[in-house]
Structure formats: structure tokens, C-alpha cells
Motif scaffolding. Structure first.
Motif, PDB file in Angstrom:
ATOM      1  N   VAL A 363       0.820  -1.211   0.000  1.00 30.30           N
ATOM      2  CA  VAL A 363       0.000   0.000   0.000  1.00 30.30           C
ATOM      3  C   VAL A 363       0.858   1.267   0.000  1.00 30.30           C
ATOM      4  CG1 VAL A 363      -1.838   1.251   1.202  1.00 30.30           C
ATOM      5  CG2 VAL A 363      -1.771  -1.261   1.284  1.00 30.30           C
ATOM      6  N   ASP A 364       0.596   2.118  -0.995  1.00 32.14           N
ATOM      7  CA  ASP A 364       1.121   3.488  -1.009  1.00 32.14           C
ATOM      8  C   ASP A 364       0.079   4.318  -1.764  1.00 32.14           C
ATOM      9  OD1 ASP A 364       2.439   5.873  -1.087  1.00 32.14           O
ATOM     10  OD2 ASP A 364       4.229   5.126  -2.116  1.00 32.14           O
ATOM     11  N   VAL A 365      -1.014   4.621  -1.095  1.00 27.83           N
ATOM     12  CA  VAL A 365      -2.180   5.218  -1.736  1.00 27.83           C
ATOM     13  C   VAL A 365      -2.334   6.667  -1.293  1.00 27.83           C
ATOM     14  CG1 VAL A 365      -4.678   5.083  -2.037  1.00 27.83           C
ATOM     15  CG2 VAL A 365      -3.342   2.991  -1.864  1.00 27.83           C
ATOM     16  N   ALA A 366      -2.309   7.581  -2.271  1.00 28.96           N
ATOM     17  CA  ALA A 366      -2.474   9.008  -1.960  1.00 28.96           C
ATOM     18  C   ALA A 366      -3.944   9.407  -1.915  1.00 28.96           C
ATOM     19  CB  ALA A 366      -1.745   9.842  -3.008  1.00 28.96           C
ATOM     20  N   GLY A 367      -4.853   8.478  -2.190  1.00 24.83           N
ATOM     21  CA  GLY A 367      -6.279   8.788  -2.229  1.00 24.83           C
ATOM     22  C   GLY A 367      -6.820   8.623  -3.635  1.00 24.83           C
ATOM     23  N   PHE A 368      -8.048   9.059  -3.837  1.00 21.54           N
ATOM     24  CA  PHE A 368      -8.606   9.093  -5.185  1.00 21.54           C
ATOM     25  C   PHE A 368      -8.017  10.276  -5.948  1.00 21.54           C
ATOM     26  CE2 PHE A 368     -12.422   6.922  -3.220  1.00 21.54           C
ATOM     27  CZ  PHE A 368     -12.199   5.708  -3.854  1.00 21.54           C
ATOM     28  N   GLN A 369      -7.953  10.139  -7.254  1.00 25.59           N
ATOM     29  CA  GLN A 369      -7.487  11.230  -8.098  1.00 25.59           C
ATOM     30  C   GLN A 369      -8.363  12.462  -7.869  1.00 25.59           C
ATOM     31  OE1 GLN A 369      -8.075  10.621 -12.288  1.00 25.59           O
ATOM     32  NE2 GLN A 369      -6.354  11.926 -12.864  1.00 25.59           N
ATOM     33  N   ILE A 370      -7.740  13.625  -7.866  1.00 28.19           N
ATOM     34  CA  ILE A 370      -8.476  14.867  -7.649  1.00 28.19           C
ATOM     35  C   ILE A 370      -8.336  15.785  -8.862  1.00 28.19           C
ATOM     36  CG2 ILE A 370      -8.229  14.747  -5.136  1.00 28.19           C
ATOM     37  CD1 ILE A 370      -5.953  16.796  -5.355  1.00 28.19           C
ATOM     38  N   GLY A 371      -9.189  16.801  -8.925  1.00 23.47           N
ATOM     39  CA  GLY A 371      -9.129  17.763 -10.012  1.00 23.47           C
ATOM     40  C   GLY A 371     -10.320  17.655 -10.938  1.00 23.47           C
ATOM     41  N   VAL A 372     -10.414  18.609 -11.855  1.00 20.86           N
ATOM     42  CA  VAL A 372     -11.554  18.688 -12.765  1.00 20.86           C
ATOM     43  C   VAL A 372     -11.670  17.434 -13.626  1.00 20.86           C
ATOM     44  CG1 VAL A 372     -12.548  19.951 -14.710  1.00 20.86           C
ATOM     45  CG2 VAL A 372     -11.500  21.210 -12.809  1.00 20.86           C
ATOM     46  N   ASP A 373     -10.542  16.983 -14.193  1.00 19.25           N
ATOM     47  CA  ASP A 373     -10.593  15.800 -15.054  1.00 19.25           C
ATOM     48  C   ASP A 373     -11.037  14.569 -14.277  1.00 19.25           C
ATOM     49  OD1 ASP A 373      -9.778  17.293 -17.209  1.00 19.25           O
ATOM     50  OD2 ASP A 373      -7.666  16.700 -17.070  1.00 19.25           O
ATOM     51  N   ALA A 374     -10.575  14.463 -13.024  1.00 17.82           N
ATOM     52  CA  ALA A 374     -10.969  13.319 -12.197  1.00 17.82           C
ATOM     53  C   ALA A 374     -12.470  13.322 -11.947  1.00 17.82           C
ATOM     54  CB  ALA A 374     -10.211  13.354 -10.878  1.00 17.82           C
ATOM     55  N   GLU A 375     -13.012  14.499 -11.627  1.00 19.81           N
ATOM     56  CA  GLU A 375     -14.448  14.563 -11.359  1.00 19.81           C
ATOM     57  C   GLU A 375     -15.261  14.288 -12.620  1.00 19.81           C
ATOM     58  OE1 GLU A 375     -15.303  14.534  -8.427  1.00 19.81           O
ATOM     59  OE2 GLU A 375     -13.536  15.322  -7.388  1.00 19.81           O
ATOM     60  N   TYR A 406      -3.878   7.392   2.507  1.00 23.62           N
ATOM     61  CA  TYR A 406      -4.650   8.607   2.749  1.00 23.62           C
ATOM     62  C   TYR A 406      -6.018   8.543   2.071  1.00 23.62           C
ATOM     63  CZ  TYR A 406      -0.777  11.039   4.960  1.00 23.62           C
ATOM     64  OH  TYR A 406       0.218  11.412   5.828  1.00 23.62           O
ATOM     65  N   GLY A 407      -6.983   9.132   2.728  1.00 17.66           N
ATOM     66  CA  GLY A 407      -8.286   9.349   2.134  1.00 17.66           C
ATOM     67  C   GLY A 407      -9.155   8.107   2.063  1.00 17.66           C
ATOM     68  N   VAL A 408     -10.280   8.262   1.371  1.00 18.65           N
ATOM     69  CA  VAL A 408     -11.259   7.182   1.247  1.00 18.65           C
ATOM     70  C   VAL A 408     -10.651   5.987   0.523  1.00 18.65           C
ATOM     71  CG1 VAL A 408     -13.510   6.547   0.302  1.00 18.65           C
ATOM     72  CG2 VAL A 408     -13.179   8.820   1.299  1.00 18.65           C
ATOM     73  N   ALA A 409      -9.836   6.239  -0.487  1.00 18.66           N
ATOM     74  CA  ALA A 409      -9.236   5.123  -1.222  1.00 18.66           C
ATOM     75  C   ALA A 409      -8.398   4.247  -0.297  1.00 18.66           C
ATOM     76  CB  ALA A 409      -8.385   5.647  -2.376  1.00 18.66           C
ATOM     77  N   ALA A 410      -7.674   4.871   0.632  1.00 24.22           N
ATOM     78  CA  ALA A 410      -6.832   4.089   1.543  1.00 24.22           C
ATOM     79  C   ALA A 410      -7.657   3.216   2.470  1.00 24.22           C
ATOM     80  CB  ALA A 410      -5.941   5.021   2.352  1.00 24.22           C
ATOM     81  N   ALA A 411      -8.918   3.578   2.688  1.00 19.01           N
ATOM     82  CA  ALA A 411      -9.794   2.744   3.516  1.00 19.01           C
ATOM     83  C   ALA A 411     -10.042   1.392   2.864  1.00 19.01           C
ATOM     84  CB  ALA A 411     -11.121   3.453   3.756  1.00 19.01           C
ATOM     85  N   GLY A 412      -9.686   1.280   1.585  1.00 13.64           N
ATOM     86  CA  GLY A 412      -9.820   0.013   0.886  1.00 13.64           C
ATOM     87  C   GLY A 412      -8.544  -0.802   0.872  1.00 13.64           C
ATOM     88  N   HIS A 413      -7.620  -0.521   1.788  1.00 22.54           N
ATOM     89  CA  HIS A 413      -6.401  -1.332   1.775  1.00 22.54           C
ATOM     90  C   HIS A 413      -6.670  -2.747   2.272  1.00 22.54           C
ATOM     91  CE1 HIS A 413      -6.141   0.229   5.980  1.00 22.54           C
ATOM     92  NE2 HIS A 413      -5.551  -0.922   6.232  1.00 22.54           N
ATOM     93  N   GLN A 414      -7.816  -2.953   2.943  1.00 22.02           N
ATOM     94  CA  GLN A 414      -8.281  -4.295   3.280  1.00 22.02           C
ATOM     95  C   GLN A 414      -9.697  -4.192   3.834  1.00 22.02           C
ATOM     96  OE1 GLN A 414      -6.103  -4.655   7.676  1.00 22.02           O
ATOM     97  NE2 GLN A 414      -5.485  -5.991   6.034  1.00 22.02           N
ATOM     98  N   HIS A 415     -10.360  -5.326   3.975  1.00 20.85           N
ATOM     99  CA  HIS A 415     -11.719  -5.407   4.508  1.00 20.85           C
ATOM    100  C   HIS A 415     -11.631  -5.205   6.021  1.00 20.85           C
ATOM    101  CE1 HIS A 415     -15.600  -6.739   5.664  1.00 20.85           C
ATOM    102  NE2 HIS A 415     -15.809  -7.636   4.709  1.00 20.85           N
ATOM    103  N   MET A 416     -12.165  -4.080   6.509  1.00 22.66           N
ATOM    104  CA  MET A 416     -12.003  -3.747   7.916  1.00 22.66           C
ATOM    105  C   MET A 416     -13.032  -4.427   8.822  1.00 22.66           C
ATOM    106  SD  MET A 416      -9.349  -2.034   7.603  1.00 22.66           S
ATOM    107  CE  MET A 416      -9.194  -1.692   9.349  1.00 22.66           C
ATOM    108  N   GLY A 417     -13.976  -5.165   8.219  1.00 28.96           N
ATOM    109  CA  GLY A 417     -14.993  -5.820   9.033  1.00 28.96           C
ATOM    110  C   GLY A 417     -14.632  -7.232   9.441  1.00 28.96           C
ATOM    111  N   ARG A 418     -13.444  -7.689   9.085  1.00 28.78           N
ATOM    112  CA  ARG A 418     -13.031  -9.041   9.414  1.00 28.78           C
ATOM    113  C   ARG A 418     -11.534  -9.058   9.681  1.00 28.78           C
ATOM    114  NH1 ARG A 418     -11.208 -11.322   4.374  1.00 28.78           N
ATOM    115  NH2 ARG A 418     -11.405 -13.410   5.257  1.00 28.78           N
ATOM    116  N   HIS A 419     -11.060 -10.147  10.262  1.00 29.13           N
ATOM    117  CA  HIS A 419      -9.633 -10.202  10.572  1.00 29.13           C
ATOM    118  C   HIS A 419      -8.811 -10.329   9.300  1.00 29.13           C
ATOM    119  CE1 HIS A 419      -5.830 -11.020  12.496  1.00 29.13           C
ATOM    120  NE2 HIS A 419      -5.678 -12.031  11.654  1.00 29.13           N
ATOM    121  N   ASN A 420      -7.807  -9.480   9.206  1.00 36.03           N
ATOM    122  CA  ASN A 420      -6.804  -9.583   8.154  1.00 36.03           C
ATOM    123  C   ASN A 420      -5.447  -9.319   8.773  1.00 36.03           C
ATOM    124  OD1 ASN A 420      -8.293  -9.879   5.472  1.00 36.03           O
ATOM    125  ND2 ASN A 420      -9.344  -8.123   6.337  1.00 36.03           N
TER     126      ASN A 420
END
Length: 514
Positions: A363-375, A406-420
Motif C-alpha cells: 500500500v502506497d495510496v495518496a487517495g482518489f485522483q483529484i481535479g476537474v478531469d478526475a471529477e 490517505y483518504g477514502v481510497a486508503a480505507a480500501g487497503h483491506q476489509h475492515m470488518g473481518r480479521h486480516n
């Protein structure tokens, strides 16, 4: 009286089928730099293992006495074979007969092959070199009516995606349903310069005012970069080798578990990992050498390396156990997820879930892409679907946070509802926003009120950075363990051996995704 005459006719009919489209068309095909369908089958299958089904299917020509005088064989060759001593269903288009058009296959050979794979729980390997189901418009005059498009085979194509490994090799110009069959795979390959894939070819596209060559319209340089096809190779032989390698990581069907390979005698030198991550947070580094160091030597097979490039994905082995590897690539948008990366993650995580592969995530996640093109791209829609895919997994999962999360994307580094399993390197840092981005918002009033705003901002940043040490988080059990990077492979060995006990065969079902 014996049945020798009929047996002789049987052998004669099989010999006619072996001639495919005839000497002239076969030679034209080979002059284009392509193998025939039967040469392809011999090249990918174990020697002598192919058992053909429906070899007699075709359009016979008869003399005045009703004896067969010739045969135009079906242009789809199907059967079962062995690849590396494991059974598979093989099907290959014969371009020398009616350009491989699916309606030239005679009867239900395509349906039969796909249904055979699903019912016998065998992997599917498609050697695709043909067009859609409708074939030539000449059929309108031949049949005296037009056909309403339908794909009776598609039920089996879709079902097989959740039952058995499906591999498709585009080995010529494929259009319409031929193109759809390539895309409807767990792994697909094109051959540079030899393969093209499109909804409709250049003659039809010309009617909308676009004059392009086959490669300009649908070459591998297009489809391996938009995610329609996973990989491109230089030769057909390489395509066959890639298919064999891909299948080696997977079970024969979802009702079995991925086979363990031989454990390596030694692993790569781990010492250099101590300095693998630069101290300067703005500096990039190469993620693939890190992956190759952590997994068994020469076992990493990257999939889809030319699209969704903020994330490297591939299959590998750790102590012989097959695993699915996700690895952030800071060379592309700093590892942040754009829409393509999110879509790539979904497809790969689903592959791991369907075939019971434990996941290793660097994991090295800066988050979701930002900016006009991303949106404008709708990154959030694909992003939350990617999060849903992760949170629907049940396979064992181990995350190594090597730098940012970082950010919402980093919350997907694993399933937080179960043991990992989860570890961090000393280079790791995390939060809802990177300090450099969030500081100007959170401390705006204080900075603007200062006599020297620049100096005040630097003071605040320095103060906050002291609190972002991963050791502070470890004190609060925000992170379970911080490890020496050189110990990572040892932790992964522990993970795969524990995870092997947890793998369960069976068919998967996914809930709805946003």
C-alpha cells in the motif's frame, strides 16, 4: 459383412476436415504470419492430448450417387486436452473457412464447448481468430431473410466466468462476437501487429467517416491500454506460454483450491528493502523490484500492466502457495486511484475471490485522483465500486503499508470488518488527508493572521509531522505491527501458511455494488 466401408468413409471425412479451408487458403493464412488452428492447438496442448469433438461437422458435397465428394469443415475446432498435465477445454476458430465467422461453425459447436467446460468443471482456452455471429451480409441472400441478433452461447460464457478459469487469445482480426469472447475472459492476450479487436472493422467504420487501418482502429497498443485486453506479446508462441503460465496459478474450477508449487530453495536478498522507500516523500520508487523480492523468485506474473497504472496487479507464489498481488505504483499519479485503476482493482479482486487466492497488498495510496478531469471521469463511482469489491471479499488478506495511506481510497487497503493481517514499514504514514494538503484548510485563519504566514505554516507542519510517526499510531494500536522491511517476506511466509488452512472451495456470489 463388416462395416469396413463406413469406417473407410469415416477416415476419409476426417482427412477432409484436416484440410481446413483448402491448400490455397491455408497458404494465404500462413503467408500472413499466422499459424493454422490445428497448429495452434498442437502448440498449446500437451503432445498427443487433444481429443477433438465434432470433427465431422461441416457442409458436405455429394456426387450423383450420393457419395461424398468434398467437405467444407466447420470453422470451429473444439475438444478437450491437457495443458501441463491438467485437463482443459480447447476451442479454436479456423480463419481459413469463411474468415472464422461464428455462423460458419455449423450447429451448436460453440455452445457445446462452453457448456462442456462448465458442466465438466474444466478451464476454457479460446483461440479466437474470427468475427461475429452474423457472418457476411451475403447470408441475407443465401437464407432469404435476416437474422435477429441473439447469442445463445452467452449464458454459458457468463456462467463459466464464475465456475472455471477462462483464457482467450486474440490471434487475428476479431470483431463483433469474436471480440466479445476475448473480452469475456479472466485473462486475454493479443499479438502485436497480428491481432486486432473491434466492434466493427475498417470497412464499416468508413461509413461514419473514419478512414483507418486495422491496427489504428483496434491494435494491441489500444486495447492493452484501455483495459479491454490484459496483455500483448510479440509472437503466438509467447501467447501460448502466457496462457499456460496463467492457468498454473489457478485451480481447475472453483470447486477446487489453487495448487501449491514447489517451494524455492532460496529467496531474493532482502537487505536492500531497508532503503527501498525514499525519505523524501516527494520522491518516487519502483514497486516491481520490491514485489519480486518478496515473492518466490521469478514467480510474479503481472497482469494488465499497461492500464490502470497506479496499481500493479499480478499472480505470484510465496513458498509455493499461489497468491494475488496488489501493489501501488507511485510513478502514476503518486499511487492515487483514477477511474481506470479502480476498475482494474475490481476485476483483479474478483479474480482472487472467485478462485480462492489469498491477497497480498503493498500500500502506497495518496487517495482518489483529484481535479476537474478526475471529477468529469466519474472516479468516485468506480472508486466506491472498488471499495465494495474489497469489502465483499472473504479470502485471506495481508496488507503491507510501505508509505502513504490517505483518504477514502486508503480505507480500501483491506476489509475492515473481518480479521486480516496488516503490517507497516517505518516509512509509513497515514491520515484522512496528507498534511501538505489539509494544513492550509485546517489552519487557514491562524496562518493568515501571522506576521509571517510562510514561517507559521512551516512551524505548524513541523509540529504535526512529529505526531504522524507510525510509532505514535502503534502506541494507540491503530496499526498492529511495525516491522523491519527486511522481515516482510518472513511475515508473508507466516501469512500464506495460515491462510492455506482458511481457503474454501466453492462458487462465490457477490452482492450489488454502487
Amino acid at each position: 459383412m463388416s462395416w469396413q466401408p463406413e469406417v473407410d468413409e469415416l477416415q476419409w471425412r476426417k482427412q477432409l476436415a484436416q484440410q481446413m479451408g483448402g491448400a490455397e487458403k491455408v497458404q494465404r493464412h500462413k503467408d500472413a504470419g499466422k499459424l493454422t488452428v490445428r497448429e495452434r492447438i498442437e502448440a498449446i496442448a500437451d503432445p498427443g492430448s487433444f481429443q477433438e469433438i465434432g470433427a465431422l461437422a461441416g457442409s458436405g458435397q455429394y456426387d450423383a450417387d450420393g457419395k461424398i465428394a468434398g467437405l467444407r469443415p466447420s470453422n470451429l475446432v473444439i475438444g478437450h486436452a491437457q495443458i501441463d498435465a491438467r485437463p482443459v477445454v480447447l476451442m479454436g476458430d479456423d480463419f481459413t473457412v469463411r474468415g472464422g465467422a461464428n455462423d460458419g461453425a455449423v450447429g451448436d459447436k460453440l455452445v457445446h464447448a462452453e457448456r462442456m467446460a462448465g458442466d465438466l468443471r474444466l478451464p476454457v482456452v479460446r483461440l479466437v481468430d474470427g468475427t461475429g455471429g452474423g457472418g457476411s451480409v451475403r447470408n441475407i441472400e443465401t437464407k432469404g431473410h435476416t437474422l435477429l441478433p441473439e447469442m445463445r452461447v452467452w449464458q454459458h460464457v457468463v456462467e463459466n466466468m464464475s465456475l472455471v478459469p477462462v483464457v482467450s487469445l486474440a490471434l487475428g482480426s476479431v470483431a463483433g462476437m469474436g471480440a466479445a469472447r476475448v473480452a469475456a475472459s479472466h485473462y486475454s492476450v493479443m499479438v502485436k501487429g497480428l491481432s486486432q479487436l473491434f466492434n466493427a472493422g475498417p470497412p464499416i467504420v468508413a461509413h461514419i467517416g473514419q478512414q483507418v487501418s486495422k491496427n489504428e482502429l483496434g491494435g494491441s497498443q489500444i486495447h492493452t491500454r484501455n483495459g479491454v485486453v490484459d496483455d500483448e506479446v510479440d509472437t503466438e508462441a509467447e501467447a501460448f506460454a502466457r496462457a499456460r503460465r496463467f492457468l498454473s496459478y489457478l485451480p481447475t474450477s472453483v470447486f477446487e483450491l489453487p495448487p501449491r508449487g514447489a517451494a524455492p530453495a532460496a529467496s531474493a536478498d532482502q537487505q536492500w528493502l531497508l532503503a527501498a522507500i525514499p525519505r523524501d516523500a516527494r520522491s518516487v520508487y519502483k514497486i516491481r523490484p520490491i514485489v519480486q523480492t518478496l515473492v518466490d523468485p521469478d514467480s510474479f506474473m503481472e497482469l494488465g500492466g499497461k492500464w490502470g497504472r497506479a496499481l500493479a496487479t499480478g499472480l505470484a507464489r510465496i513458498d509455493g502457495w499461489p497468491v494475488a498481488v496488489l501493489a501501488s505504483d507511485p510513478y502514476h499519479y503518486g499511487g492515487g486511484w483514477d477511474r481506470a485503476t479502480s476498475d482494474k482493482l475490481i476485476r483483479f479482486v474478483d479474480l482472487a475471490q472467485v478462485f480462492h487466492l489469498p491477497v497480498v497488498n503493498l500500500v502506497d495510496v495518496a487517495g482518489f485522483q483529484i481535479g476537474v478531469d478526475a471529477e468529469k471521469s466519474g472516479v468516485m463511482r468506480s472508486g466506491v465500486r472498488a471499495l465494495a469489491a474489497i469489502y465483499q471479499t472473504t479470502v485471506p488478506w495481508c496488507s503491507i503499508i510501505v508509505r502513504r495511506a490517505y483518504g477514502v481510497a486508503a480505507a480500501g487497503h483491506q476489509h475492515m470488518g473481518r480479521h486480516n493481517w496488516r503490517y507497516a514499514w517505518p516509512s509509513a504514514n497515514w491520515g484522512s488527508l496528507p498534511i501538505e494538503g489539509g494544513l492550509d484548510v485546517a489552519y487557514k485563519a491562524e496562518i493568515e493572521a501571522a506576521q509571517d504566514p510562510g514561517r507559521k505554516r512551516a512551524e505548524i507542519e513541523q509540529r504535526l509531522r512529529r505526531l504522524t510517526s507510525p510509532f505514535r499510531s502503534a502506541e494507540a494500536f491503530v496499526i498492529e505491527d511495525i516491522i523491519d522491511p527486511r522481515e516482510t517476506r518472513a511475515r508473508l511466509l507466516d501469512f500464506v501458511h495460515l491462510a492455506a488452512r482458511l481457503r474454501q472451495p466453492g462458487q462465490q456470489a457477490f452482492g450489488i455494488r454502487p
